[in-house]
Design a protein around this motif. Structure first.
Motif, mmCIF file in Angstrom:
data_model
loop_
_atom_site.group_PDB
_atom_site.id
_atom_site.type_symbol
_atom_site.label_atom_id
_atom_site.label_comp_id
_atom_site.label_asym_id
_atom_site.label_seq_id
_atom_site.Cartn_x
_atom_site.Cartn_y
_atom_site.Cartn_z
ATOM 1 N N GLN A 138 0.830 -1.208 0.000
ATOM 2 C CA GLN A 138 0.000 0.000 0.000
ATOM 3 C C GLN A 138 0.863 1.257 0.000
ATOM 4 O O GLN A 138 0.594 2.213 -0.733
ATOM 5 N N ILE A 139 1.900 1.259 0.798
ATOM 6 C CA ILE A 139 2.813 2.404 0.854
ATOM 7 C C ILE A 139 3.515 2.581 -0.489
ATOM 8 O O ILE A 139 3.629 3.692 -1.011
ATOM 9 N N GLN A 140 3.982 1.468 -1.059
ATOM 10 C CA GLN A 140 4.669 1.528 -2.353
ATOM 11 C C GLN A 140 3.733 1.987 -3.463
ATOM 12 O O GLN A 140 4.125 2.771 -4.333
ATOM 13 N N VAL A 141 2.493 1.523 -3.444
ATOM 14 C CA VAL A 141 1.524 1.928 -4.472
ATOM 15 C C VAL A 141 1.263 3.421 -4.385
ATOM 16 O O VAL A 141 1.191 4.100 -5.418
ATOM 17 N N HIS A 145 5.969 -0.773 -12.618
ATOM 18 C CA HIS A 145 6.158 -0.555 -11.177
ATOM 19 C C HIS A 145 5.077 -1.267 -10.367
ATOM 20 O O HIS A 145 5.368 -1.880 -9.329
ATOM 21 N N VAL A 146 3.839 -1.217 -10.844
ATOM 22 C CA VAL A 146 2.754 -1.899 -10.135
ATOM 23 C C VAL A 146 2.969 -3.414 -10.180
ATOM 24 O O VAL A 146 2.781 -4.108 -9.180
ATOM 25 N N ALA A 147 3.397 -3.942 -11.322
ATOM 26 C CA ALA A 147 3.673 -5.376 -11.441
ATOM 27 C C ALA A 147 4.791 -5.802 -10.493
ATOM 28 O O ALA A 147 4.725 -6.878 -9.885
ATOM 29 N N ALA A 148 5.801 -4.967 -10.342
ATOM 30 C CA ALA A 148 6.909 -5.282 -9.430
ATOM 31 C C ALA A 148 6.415 -5.349 -7.983
ATOM 32 O O ALA A 148 6.843 -6.216 -7.219
ATOM 33 N N ILE A 149 5.517 -4.472 -7.627
ATOM 34 C CA ILE A 149 4.937 -4.512 -6.272
ATOM 35 C C ILE A 149 4.154 -5.808 -6.089
ATOM 36 O O ILE A 149 4.271 -6.480 -5.067
ATOM 37 N N GLY A 150 3.367 -6.168 -7.098
ATOM 38 C CA GLY A 150 2.602 -7.414 -7.025
ATOM 39 C C GLY A 150 3.499 -8.628 -6.903
ATOM 40 O O GLY A 150 3.215 -9.570 -6.158
ATOM 41 N N ALA A 151 4.616 -8.623 -7.599
ATOM 42 C CA ALA A 151 5.555 -9.751 -7.554
ATOM 43 C C ALA A 151 6.177 -9.901 -6.162
ATOM 44 O O ALA A 151 6.536 -11.010 -5.773
ATOM 45 N N GLN A 152 6.288 -8.824 -5.420
ATOM 46 C CA GLN A 152 6.877 -8.865 -4.079
ATOM 47 C C GLN A 152 5.894 -9.410 -3.033
ATOM 48 O O GLN A 152 6.313 -9.794 -1.950
ATOM 49 N N MET A 153 4.622 -9.431 -3.356
ATOM 50 C CA MET A 153 3.604 -9.800 -2.360
ATOM 51 C C MET A 153 3.805 -11.185 -1.754
ATOM 52 O O MET A 153 3.563 -11.377 -0.576
ATOM 53 N N GLY A 154 4.259 -12.158 -2.511
ATOM 54 C CA GLY A 154 4.388 -13.510 -1.993
ATOM 55 C C GLY A 154 5.701 -13.805 -1.310
ATOM 56 O O GLY A 154 5.947 -14.915 -0.872
#
Length: 130
Positions: free
Chosen positions: A25-28, A119-128
């Motif tokens: 959330q902070i990164q987004v 950038h959004v995809a990179a954040i999603g990739a970090q989620m797991g």
């Protein structure tokens, strides 16, 4: 009869999502703010090239506002009608019967789209990841 299940791995994954969800959330919010700034600057540059002498103040009317969102971020980008020549925004962007559309904002948004998406995809990739 009873059924027992070991949920340690599921609990660990849920913990990762909780921690990384807050971080995401902070990164987004940062990605949306940077993207909005880039679109604003691109729109202003495009408008400076297309507005002509009759709308020379129009480019400086383009601004952005971050909008609160409970799980991320949103931004509103465009001419501020309270600024000089900001009211010309719709006419210049979309044109009229006598004026062709400039599409300054649309071009700025298109120019930012690939980087924003990455950038959004990179954040999603970090989620797991833990």
């Amino acid at each position: 009869m009873s059924i027992n299940a070991n949920t340690r791995q599921l609990d660990a994954l849920a913990s990762v999502f909780r921690v990384n969800g807050v971080r995401a959330q902070i990164q987004v919010r940062a990605v949306v703010a940077r993207g909005a700034l880039n679109v604003k600057n691109g729109w202003r540059a495009n408008a400076a090239a297309t507005a002509g002498r009759h709308a020379r103040l129009y480019p400086s009317s383009v601004s952005y506002d971050m909008k609160p969102h409970p799980t991320g971020a949103a931004a509103e980008i465009g001419p501020d009608k309270s600024r000089p020549q900001g009211a010309l925004g719709n006419l210049l962007e979309f044109g009229s019967v006598k004026n062709p559309p400039h599409m300054d904002g649309a071009r700025a948004l298109a120019a930012e789209a690939a980087e924003f998406t990455a950038h959004v995809a990179a954040i999603g990739a970090q989620m797991g990841r833990g």
